[in-house]
Design a protein around this motif. Structure first.
Motif, PDB file in Angstrom:
ATOM      1  N   PHE A  20       0.773  -1.214   0.218  1.00 49.16           N
ATOM      2  CA  PHE A  20       0.049  -0.003   0.076  1.00 49.16           C
ATOM      3  C   PHE A  20       0.860   1.283   0.128  1.00 49.16           C
ATOM      4  N   THR A  21       0.155   2.334  -0.634  1.00 49.74           N
ATOM      5  CA  THR A  21       1.045   3.718  -0.613  1.00 49.74           C
ATOM      6  C   THR A  21       0.246   4.592   0.172  1.00 49.74           C
ATOM      7  N   PRO A  43       8.876  -1.085   4.908  1.00 46.36           N
ATOM      8  CA  PRO A  43       8.686  -0.146   3.794  1.00 46.36           C
ATOM      9  C   PRO A  43       9.311  -0.661   2.589  1.00 46.36           C
ATOM     10  N   ASP A  44       8.826  -0.296   1.755  1.00 47.06           N
ATOM     11  CA  ASP A  44       9.221  -0.337   0.173  1.00 47.06           C
ATOM     12  C   ASP A  44      10.593   0.297   0.141  1.00 47.06           C
ATOM     13  N   LEU A  45      11.557  -0.372   0.036  1.00 51.94           N
ATOM     14  CA  LEU A  45      13.061   0.265   0.191  1.00 51.94           C
ATOM     15  C   LEU A  45      13.308   1.380  -1.069  1.00 51.94           C
ATOM     16  N   GLU A  46      12.547   1.179  -2.068  1.00 57.71           N
ATOM     17  CA  GLU A  46      12.878   1.861  -3.361  1.00 57.71           C
ATOM     18  C   GLU A  46      11.826   3.158  -3.697  1.00 57.71           C
ATOM     19  N   ASN A  47      10.683   3.008  -3.000  1.00 59.61           N
ATOM     20  CA  ASN A  47       9.822   4.117  -3.004  1.00 59.61           C
ATOM     21  C   ASN A  47       9.173   4.692  -1.879  1.00 59.61           C
ATOM     22  N   THR A  48       9.205   5.794  -1.165  1.00 53.26           N
ATOM     23  CA  THR A  48       8.836   6.471  -0.110  1.00 53.26           C
ATOM     24  C   THR A  48       7.269   6.485   0.043  1.00 53.26           C
TER      25      THR A  48
END
Ligand code: A2P
Length: 348
Positions: A258-259, A310-315
């Motif tokens: 999720f974002t 966390p997604d390590l490549e997208n904040t």
């Protein structure tokens, strides 16, 4: 006051859990009626230590009934619940028959209990996969805003009913005896071909739509929007899903990506928020190899969340793993919980 309660589909995988959940609920029960098909007439089930004979579900049987808990399939609900409402009963329906009807509230008590006040006799229980996902995500949605959900499910066979459980167990024995596997139910009763589920993965739950998505995937997308977008300050939310049946008897798993809108949200803040949110148990300690598992969720009313990272490549983007007993929070418990709320809120 106490209530005359009918359970429609009382002999099924969900119906038998509805009986147990009703027994241990706060609902004051005056009488119970256990309803099923003609095939089950004469069967005897137990309620609080008493024998109860199963009756055939007909439109006439709802006379004097205050509350119907129903899980006998969509076509049975469509046929019988209007008669139950006419007889004065309030129906909490676990099938998909009325979920998208604009006059029918679609309710997860932890998420949108207030919607119950709009009911006109029927309240729908969302799909099992939608329920556990939104128990986990609704607090995040309210606190930080959600832009997108990408979910892959790992769904237990009990979601397809008692006959699917029996089929998986039989195929497992066939596999161990090196016999051919017989398949007549899964991936879904309402489709033409059937495949073995034992030691296998089936990326089809319910039938396919023209879009290329299955109806189960469609439900996760549209039920999520109906439930969350009724919020007064709702923002648009994008949802996509892949639903897979796995050879597990009870307990759905979901990998949820999720974002969030609020880019300052941290993993620790989200974990703390979930830990104090209703209906959720956080099981998240990778150093101790501690995470939710279907075998541990079986028989529990809560939704278990772990592997939050966390997604390590997208904040502003995160992954988590969500598990719940699909027959309880995904079905029987959510239904009985709705009935408890109706009574507390003077809506029954
Ligand atoms: P029965 O046991 O008599 O077939 P499951 O989800 O485990 O398959 O259970 C389905 C439930 O719905 C069962 O209780 C089943 O009763 C009930 N049911 C199925 N068809 C009908 C029908 N036409 N009328 C009433 N109940 C039905």
């Amino acid at each position: 006051t106490s209530y005359n309660v009918a359970i429609l589909g009382a002999t099924g995988a969900v119906g038998t859990r509805m009986i147990e959940q009703l027994e241990t609920s706060s609902i004051p029960v005056k009488t119970v009626k256990f309803l099923a098909s003609k095939r089950s007439v004469g069967k005897v089930l137990r309620f609080k230590g008493q024998d109860v004979k199963v009756e055939e579900a007909t439109p006439e049987v709802f006379r004097g009934v205050d509350l119907v808990l129903s899980s006998a399939g969509g076509s049975v609900s469509k046929k019988l619940l209007p008669a139950a409402v006419k007889a004065g009963a309030v129906c909490v329906d676990n099938t998909s028959a009325f979920r998208m009807d604009p006059n029918v509230p679609l309710v997860i008590p932890e998420v949108n209990r207030a919607a119950l006040a709009q009911h006109q006799g029927i309240i729908a229980n969302p799909n099992c996969s939608t329920i556990q996902m939104l128990v986990a995500l609704a607090p995040i949605y309210r606190q930080y805003g959600l832009k997108q959900i990408v979910v892959s499910t790992y769904q237990a066979v009990s979601g397809a009913g008692q006959s699917a459980i029996n089929e998986l167990l039989q195929q497992t024995q066939q596999y161990l005896k090196q016999e051919p596997l017989t398949a007549n139910i899964l991936p879904t009763k309402n489709d033409i071909k059937h495949y073995p589920q034992a030691f296998n993965l089936l990326p089809q739950i319910d039938v396919f739509e023209d879009s290329g998505y299955t109806h189960e995937e469609w439900k996760m997308i549209h039920e999520t929007k109906k439930i969350l977008l009724a919020d007064p300050d709702a923002t648009q939310i994008k949802v996509t899903a892949t639903c897979v049946r796995v050879p597990v008897v009870i307990g759905h798993g979901e990998s949820v990506y999720f974002t969030v809108t609020d880019q300052t949200a941290t993993t620790t803040q989200i974990r703390d928020l979930l830990a104090k949110s209703p209906g959720i148990v956080v099981q998240d300690d990778t150093r101790q190899q501690f995470y939710p598992q279907p075998l541990n969720a079986e028989g529990k009313r809560e939704t278990f969340v772990g592997r939050l990272r966390p997604d390590l490549e997208n904040t502003g983007a995160f992954n988590c793993w969500v598990v719940s007993d699909n027959l309880l929070k995904g079905a029987a418990w959510n239904t009985v919980q709705i009935a408890e709320c109706l009574i507390e809120d003077h809506l029954l």
